[in-house]
Write a protein that holds these residues in place. Structure first.
Motif, PDB file in Angstrom:
ATOM      1  N   SER A  78       0.703  -1.090   0.053  1.00  0.00           N
ATOM      2  CA  SER A  78      -0.114   0.134  -0.082  1.00  0.00           C
ATOM      3  C   SER A  78       0.831   1.250  -0.073  1.00  0.00           C
ATOM      4  N   GLY A  79       0.355   2.436  -0.677  1.00  0.00           N
ATOM      5  CA  GLY A  79       1.119   3.520  -0.595  1.00  0.00           C
ATOM      6  C   GLY A  79       1.590   3.711   0.974  1.00  0.00           C
ATOM      7  N   ARG A  80       0.658   3.709   1.826  1.00  0.00           N
ATOM      8  CA  ARG A  80       1.241   4.120   3.157  1.00  0.00           C
ATOM      9  C   ARG A  80       2.412   3.373   3.699  1.00  0.00           C
ATOM     10  N   VAL A  81       2.366   2.013   3.549  1.00  0.00           N
ATOM     11  CA  VAL A  81       3.663   1.229   4.013  1.00  0.00           C
ATOM     12  C   VAL A  81       4.730   1.491   3.306  1.00  0.00           C
ATOM     13  N   ALA A  82       4.630   1.719   1.951  1.00  0.00           N
ATOM     14  CA  ALA A  82       5.959   2.134   1.057  1.00  0.00           C
ATOM     15  C   ALA A  82       6.266   3.400   1.499  1.00  0.00           C
ATOM     16  N   ALA A  83       5.534   4.495   1.647  1.00  0.00           N
ATOM     17  CA  ALA A  83       6.131   5.708   2.260  1.00  0.00           C
ATOM     18  C   ALA A  83       6.875   5.640   3.500  1.00  0.00           C
ATOM     19  N   ARG A  84       6.247   4.865   4.515  1.00  0.00           N
ATOM     20  CA  ARG A  84       6.682   4.502   5.952  1.00  0.00           C
ATOM     21  C   ARG A  84       8.077   3.910   5.855  1.00  0.00           C
ATOM     22  N   THR A  85       8.137   2.888   4.950  1.00  0.00           N
ATOM     23  CA  THR A  85       9.527   2.033   4.577  1.00  0.00           C
ATOM     24  C   THR A  85      10.625   3.122   4.064  1.00  0.00           C
ATOM     25  N   ALA A  86      10.098   3.683   3.368  1.00  0.00           N
ATOM     26  CA  ALA A  86      11.006   4.741   2.657  1.00  0.00           C
ATOM     27  C   ALA A  86      11.600   5.805   3.497  1.00  0.00           C
ATOM     28  N   ARG A  87      10.822   6.414   4.346  1.00  0.00           N
ATOM     29  CA  ARG A  87      11.240   7.286   5.265  1.00  0.00           C
ATOM     30  C   ARG A  87      12.240   6.770   6.374  1.00  0.00           C
ATOM     31  N   TRP A  88      11.850   5.454   6.561  1.00  0.00           N
ATOM     32  CA  TRP A  88      12.867   4.666   7.840  1.00  0.00           C
ATOM     33  C   TRP A  88      14.125   4.404   7.095  1.00  0.00           C
ATOM     34  N   ALA A  89      13.975   3.746   6.011  1.00  0.00           N
ATOM     35  CA  ALA A  89      15.126   3.544   5.313  1.00  0.00           C
ATOM     36  C   ALA A  89      16.241   4.780   5.140  1.00  0.00           C
ATOM     37  N   GLU A  90      15.539   5.884   4.742  1.00  0.00           N
ATOM     38  CA  GLU A  90      16.201   7.061   4.457  1.00  0.00           C
ATOM     39  C   GLU A  90      17.055   7.812   5.708  1.00  0.00           C
ATOM     40  N   ARG A  91      16.387   7.813   6.723  1.00  0.00           N
ATOM     41  CA  ARG A  91      16.840   7.774   8.090  1.00  0.00           C
ATOM     42  C   ARG A  91      17.986   7.119   8.620  1.00  0.00           C
ATOM     43  N   VAL A  92      17.877   5.699   8.291  1.00  0.00           N
ATOM     44  CA  VAL A  92      18.884   5.092   8.684  1.00  0.00           C
ATOM     45  C   VAL A  92      20.270   5.319   7.803  1.00  0.00           C
ATOM     46  N   ARG A  93      20.050   5.274   6.751  1.00  0.00           N
ATOM     47  CA  ARG A  93      21.070   5.944   5.668  1.00  0.00           C
ATOM     48  C   ARG A  93      21.607   6.994   5.861  1.00  0.00           C
ATOM     49  N   ARG A  94      20.920   8.065   6.222  1.00  0.00           N
ATOM     50  CA  ARG A  94      21.489   9.379   6.687  1.00  0.00           C
ATOM     51  C   ARG A  94      22.339   9.012   7.995  1.00  0.00           C
ATOM     52  N   TRP A  95      21.754   8.353   9.089  1.00  0.00           N
ATOM     53  CA  TRP A  95      22.359   8.260  10.345  1.00  0.00           C
ATOM     54  C   TRP A  95      23.691   7.542  10.036  1.00  0.00           C
ATOM     55  N   LEU A  96      24.018   6.438   9.341  1.00  0.00           N
ATOM     56  CA  LEU A  96      25.167   5.696   9.102  1.00  0.00           C
ATOM     57  C   LEU A  96      26.039   6.502   8.249  1.00  0.00           C
ATOM     58  N   SER A  97      25.677   7.272   7.225  1.00  0.00           N
ATOM     59  CA  SER A  97      26.492   7.845   6.383  1.00  0.00           C
ATOM     60  C   SER A  97      27.333   9.089   7.086  1.00  0.00           C
ATOM     61  N   ARG A  98      27.052   9.608   8.185  1.00  0.00           N
ATOM     62  CA  ARG A  98      27.722  10.550   8.996  1.00  0.00           C
ATOM     63  C   ARG A  98      29.040   9.724   9.938  1.00  0.00           C
ATOM     64  N   ARG A  99      30.083  10.430   9.811  1.00  0.00           N
ATOM     65  CA  ARG A  99      31.269   9.821  10.704  1.00  0.00           C
ATOM     66  C   ARG A  99      30.900   9.971  12.019  1.00  0.00           C
ATOM     67  N   ARG A 100      30.077  10.970  12.518  1.00  0.00           N
ATOM     68  CA  ARG A 100      30.173  11.109  13.919  1.00  0.00           C
ATOM     69  C   ARG A 100      28.805  10.326  14.553  1.00  0.00           C
ATOM     70  N   THR A 101      28.148   9.691  13.694  1.00  0.00           N
ATOM     71  CA  THR A 101      27.075   8.863  13.832  1.00  0.00           C
ATOM     72  C   THR A 101      27.241   7.349  13.564  1.00  0.00           C
ATOM     73  N   GLY A 102      27.776   7.125  12.584  1.00  0.00           N
ATOM     74  CA  GLY A 102      27.814   5.975  11.859  1.00  0.00           C
ATOM     75  C   GLY A 102      28.779   5.166  12.526  1.00  0.00           C
ATOM     76  N   LEU A 103      30.048   5.723  12.463  1.00  0.00           N
ATOM     77  CA  LEU A 103      31.344   4.860  13.237  1.00  0.00           C
ATOM     78  C   LEU A 103      30.672   4.585  14.465  1.00  0.00           C
ATOM     79  N   PRO A 104      30.354   5.156  15.419  1.00  0.00           N
ATOM     80  CA  PRO A 104      29.945   4.898  16.825  1.00  0.00           C
ATOM     81  C   PRO A 104      28.937   3.651  16.739  1.00  0.00           C
ATOM     82  N   THR A 105      27.993   3.846  15.947  1.00  0.00           N
ATOM     83  CA  THR A 105      27.040   2.657  15.719  1.00  0.00           C
ATOM     84  C   THR A 105      27.738   1.554  15.230  1.00  0.00           C
ATOM     85  N   VAL A 106      28.421   1.381  14.241  1.00  0.00           N
ATOM     86  CA  VAL A 106      29.136   0.149  14.261  1.00  0.00           C
ATOM     87  C   VAL A 106      30.065  -0.246  15.180  1.00  0.00           C
ATOM     88  N   LEU A 107      30.750   0.570  16.059  1.00  0.00           N
ATOM     89  CA  LEU A 107      31.440   0.214  17.054  1.00  0.00           C
ATOM     90  C   LEU A 107      30.597  -0.367  17.954  1.00  0.00           C
TER      91      LEU A 107
END
Length: 156
Positions: A78-107
Motif C-alpha cells: 500500500s502507498g502508506r506502507v511504502a512511504a513509511r518504509t522509504a522514510r525509515w530507510a532514508e533515516r537509517v542511511r543518513r544516520w550511518l552516512s555521517r562519521r560522527r554517528t555511523g562509526l560509533p553505531t558500527v563500534l
C-alpha cells in the motif's frame, strides 16, 4: 594445539560465523579462553575472520542497494506502507552516512551486539561509509567483545 592451527581455526570459524547464525563466535571465544591455548591469538584471529565476513556483507549492501530498492518497490505494498518504509530507510542511511554517528553505531554493534552487526554491516554499505573506517570500527569492537568473553575463562 599449535598457534598456527589455532589461528587458522579461529579465522575460519569467525568468517563462517559472520554468515551462519548458529555458528556462534562468542561460544568459540569462551572456549578459546580455556587453559592450554593462546587466548590472544584466538581472539585476534576470530575477530579478523568475523570482520572479513562482515566486510563481505558490507560490500553486498554497497553493490546491491539499487537492486534491493527496486525489488521492494515492485512488491504490491500500500502507498502508506511504502512511504513509511522509504522514510525509515532514508533515516537509517543518513544516520550511518555521517562519521560522527555511523562509526560509533558500527563500534557499538560490533562490541555489544545491539543493533545487530549483520544488519548494520549491510546498512553501512548502502549508506556509503568508507571500507577502511567500517573495517577498523568493526575489528576494534569484535576484539573488545571476544576478549571480554574469553578473559574470565583464561583467568580461571
Amino acid at each position: 594445539m599449535s598457534g598456527v592451527v589455532q589461528a587458522a581455526a579461529a579465522l575460519g570459524y569467525g568468517f563462517a560465523s559472520a554468515f551462519v547464525p548458529f555458528v556462534n563466535a562468542e561460544a568459540y571465544a569462551v572456549f578459546a579462553g580455556q587453559p592450554g591455548g593462546s587466548v590472544v591469538i584466538a581472539v585476534v584471529a576470530l575477530s579478523v575472520g568475523q570482520t572479513a565476513g562482515k566486510l563481505v556483507l558490507f560490500e553486498t549492501g554497497r553493490r546491491g542497494s539499487g537492486r534491493l530498492a527496486r525489488r521492494f518497490a515492485r512488491r504490491n505494498q500500500s502507498g502508506r506502507v511504502a512511504a513509511r518504509t522509504a522514510r525509515w530507510a532514508e533515516r537509517v542511511r543518513r544516520w550511518l552516512s555521517r562519521r560522527r554517528t555511523g562509526l560509533p553505531t558500527v563500534l557499538l554493534a560490533a562490541s555489544v551486539g545491539v543493533p545487530p552487526l549483520a544488519l548494520v554491516s549491510m546498512a553501512a554499505g548502502t549508506a556509503g561509509l568508507r571500507h577502511w573506517e567500517f573495517a577498523v570500527a568493526c575489528l576494534l569492537g569484535r576484539v573488545v567483545r571476544f576478549a571480554v568473553l574469553a578473559l574470565p575463562a583464561a583467568l580461571a
